[in-house]
Structures are given as structure tokens and as C-alpha cells.
Enzyme design. Structure first.
Site, PDB file in Angstrom:
ATOM      1  N   HIS A 122       0.831  -1.207   0.000  1.00 25.30           N
ATOM      2  CA  HIS A 122       0.000   0.000   0.000  1.00 25.30           C
ATOM      3  C   HIS A 122       0.871   1.265   0.000  1.00 25.30           C
ATOM      4  O   HIS A 122       1.881   1.331   0.696  1.00 25.30           O
ATOM      5  CB  HIS A 122      -0.862   0.054   1.258  1.00 25.30           C
ATOM      6  CG  HIS A 122      -2.032  -0.870   1.271  1.00 25.30           C
ATOM      7  ND1 HIS A 122      -1.903  -2.236   1.347  1.00 25.30           N
ATOM      8  CD2 HIS A 122      -3.363  -0.609   1.245  1.00 25.30           C
ATOM      9  CE1 HIS A 122      -3.118  -2.780   1.369  1.00 25.30           C
ATOM     10  NE2 HIS A 122      -4.011  -1.816   1.294  1.00 25.30           N
ATOM     11  N   ASP A 252      14.580  17.572  -0.328  1.00 20.60           N
ATOM     12  CA  ASP A 252      15.333  17.970  -1.523  1.00 20.60           C
ATOM     13  C   ASP A 252      15.916  16.763  -2.250  1.00 20.60           C
ATOM     14  O   ASP A 252      15.930  16.709  -3.485  1.00 20.60           O
ATOM     15  CB  ASP A 252      16.480  18.909  -1.137  1.00 20.60           C
ATOM     16  CG  ASP A 252      16.026  20.340  -0.897  1.00 20.60           C
ATOM     17  OD1 ASP A 252      14.915  20.700  -1.350  1.00 20.60           O
ATOM     18  OD2 ASP A 252      16.786  21.106  -0.261  1.00 20.60           O
TER      19      ASP A 252
END
Length: 284
Positions: A122, A252
């Protein structure tokens, strides 16, 4: 409200009105569901235009998916987790194809992963949607699944999912985005790059970004440079350490690896601050 959210609200209203006309007794879908789950941004700018099959937007009341037809799995899934979504509904275990995919597209089925050595993993967890049986059932659509090494899915990934619900129990609400990237993972039967005759890509990495807020309103505007953000990048390998904490990274870094803009609705200055640091907070 930005133009994207205004457009999305209008689209959801039209869908709700159409559904009501078709069946007056049907319970209407939450009109703000899409706006709720994408409050912090649409990471890839996914749309419901089927001419972009590898950046296709699937909208569920319970979560939103940026789907890749050619990989047979999501690029990302985004959902809001608060106490309102948690209840006593049982796990439905009704893995099935997603009828909302455009006609003619490949459909992963409940058996597409059979014998592969990879779990039907999932993105939005079953246990994050226990308010109703219907909510829980929605998490078993195959468009919410990615091939995960069993140890990844059942231990490392699962322990982070459980920690997220622990935070909700402490009065927090979370915005969570998860997905996978790369090609090739090591499952219970060894290394593989695809499943189901090449139609499902086995990812090399599974990632997740969790934005932790105190319960409130106007959520995107409440994200500040001090907001806790948990980001993990976990190799899709059956030899993983069971502790998710060692896989913490910067948002990032996830964006660099995936090409996504994970928190696009957060102000640029705040994004710059929170996406450049690695979380060091508690893990249980």
C-alpha cells in the site's frame, strides 16, 4: 485559493451533482476530498487528461494518486491523516482493479503479484482509513499498490506507518505523500525489474514525506520553517534494517531523485528551509 484548487472544487461539484441526479439515495462523495488531500500540492502536476498516461490523476475521497500506466503503479499517492479518518472498520483485504482507469489501459489485478516474491504494498495504508468499511476498501485498489520487498513492506515501511498514527493519537494531523522510483528491487525470490510480463515496474526505492501539524485549519498556510517534516528514502530490498529512522533524508534529495515538487503549495521560503534538513525527531 489558487486557480488549481478553484478548478478542482468546480469539477468535484459537477461530479457530485451528476451522481445525485443518477441516484437520489446515494451518499454524495465529499466535495472537498481532492482539495483536502492535495492541500500541500500536486507533486507532478498530474491531470485527468488520458493523453498523459504516465502522469494521470486519480481522485478518490480517501486519497489522490499520480499514476503511471506504463509502470502499472503510482508515481505518488497523497493523503491527509487526522483522527477523523480513524475508526473501527475492519481490514477489507479486497484487492481489485481500479475501474476509474481509462478504457483500454492495463489493469493490475489481485493476482498480478502472485509468486513474484514482492508484496502488494500500500501507498496509502489500510490502517489509515478505518472510519468506514468503504474507506478501508478503497485502499485495496491496485492503483494504490507498488511491488515491495516483504521485509520493506511488513517491517520498515509498516513501522513508519504505525508511528504516523501514533502522532495522530498525540493530537497531530499529517499530510503524507508516498511513492516509488527507479527500476529493480530484491524480493523474497531475488532481484527483479518487472512483474506480470513486464507490465508492472518493480521500484528500486520507496519514499515518503510526512508533514506534521497540530490540528487546525488553513493547513498549507500553517506550515512554517519550524514545522516537522519526516522524509525517508528506503531501498526496495528484502535485507533492510527494520528501523525506518536510518533511512531519513532531505525532501530535496527525494525531489532530485524523482523530479517531483512535493510541497508546491507551501511558500517558497518555507519550502527552502524545511526541504533542506533531515528530521532528527523521535521515532516511536
Amino acid at each position: 485559493m489558487n486557480a488549481l484548487h478553484q478548478l478542482l472544487r468546480c469539477g468535484l461539484l459537477l461530479l457530485a451533482l451528476a451522481g445525485a441526479a443518477a441516484c437520489e439515495s446515494a451518499e454524495p462523495a465529499p466535495q472537498d476530498g481532492l482539495v483536502e488531500h492535495l492541500a500541500l500540492g500536486n507533486p507532478s502536476g498530474a491531470t485527468t487528461d488520458a493523453s498523459f498516461p504516465n502522469n494521470y490523476l486519480l481522485v478518490k475521497p480517501q486519497y489522490v494518486v499520480g499514476y503511471s500506466r506504463d509502470q502499472g503503479k503510482p508515481n505518488w499517492v497523497s493523503w491527509h491523516l487526522s483522527a477523523d479518518w480513524l475508526g473501527s472498520a475492519a481490514r477489507q483485504d479486497d484487492f481489485r482493479p481500479d475501474a476509474d482507469l481509462p478504457a483500454g489501459w492495463y489493469q493490475a489485478t489481485a493476482s498480478s503479484y502472485s509468486g513474484s516474491g514482492f508484496d502488494r504494498g500500500h501507498n496509502c495504508p489500510s490502517a489509515d482509513r478505518t472510519r468506514t468499511a468503504a474507506d478501508n476498501s478503497a485502499t485495496f485498489l491496485m492503483t494504490n499498490m507498488m511491488p515491495q520487498a516483504p521485509r520493506n513492506n511488513q517491517q520498515t515501511w509498516a513501522s513508519l506507518e504505525e508511528y504516523c498514527r501514533t502522532l495522530v493519537g498525540q493530537g497531530k494531523e499529517l499530510y503524507i505523500m508516498a511513492g516509488s522510483y527507479g527500476r529493480g528491487g530484491t524480493g523474497a525470490n531475488g532481484y527483479a525489474t518487472t512483474l506480470d510480463q513486464g507490465r508492472i515496474t518493480v521500484p528500486a526505492h520507496c519514499w515518503k514525506v510526512v508533514v506534521v501539524l497540530t490540528s487546525g485549519t488553513n493547513d498549507a498556510s500553517r506550515v512554517t520553517s519550524a514545522t516537522r517534516v519526516i522524509a525517508v528514502d528506503i531501498p526496495n530490498d528484502n535485507g533492510l534494517n527494520a528501523s525506518w529512522a536510518q533511512y531519513r533524508t532531505k525532501v530535496d534529495a527525494i525531489e532530485a531523485a524523482t523530479g517531483l515538487d512535493v510541497l508546491s503549495e507551501v511558500t517558497p521560503a518555507v519550502q527552502k528551509a524545511i526541504e533542506a534538513r533531515v528530521d532528527t525527531g523521535p521515532t516511536n
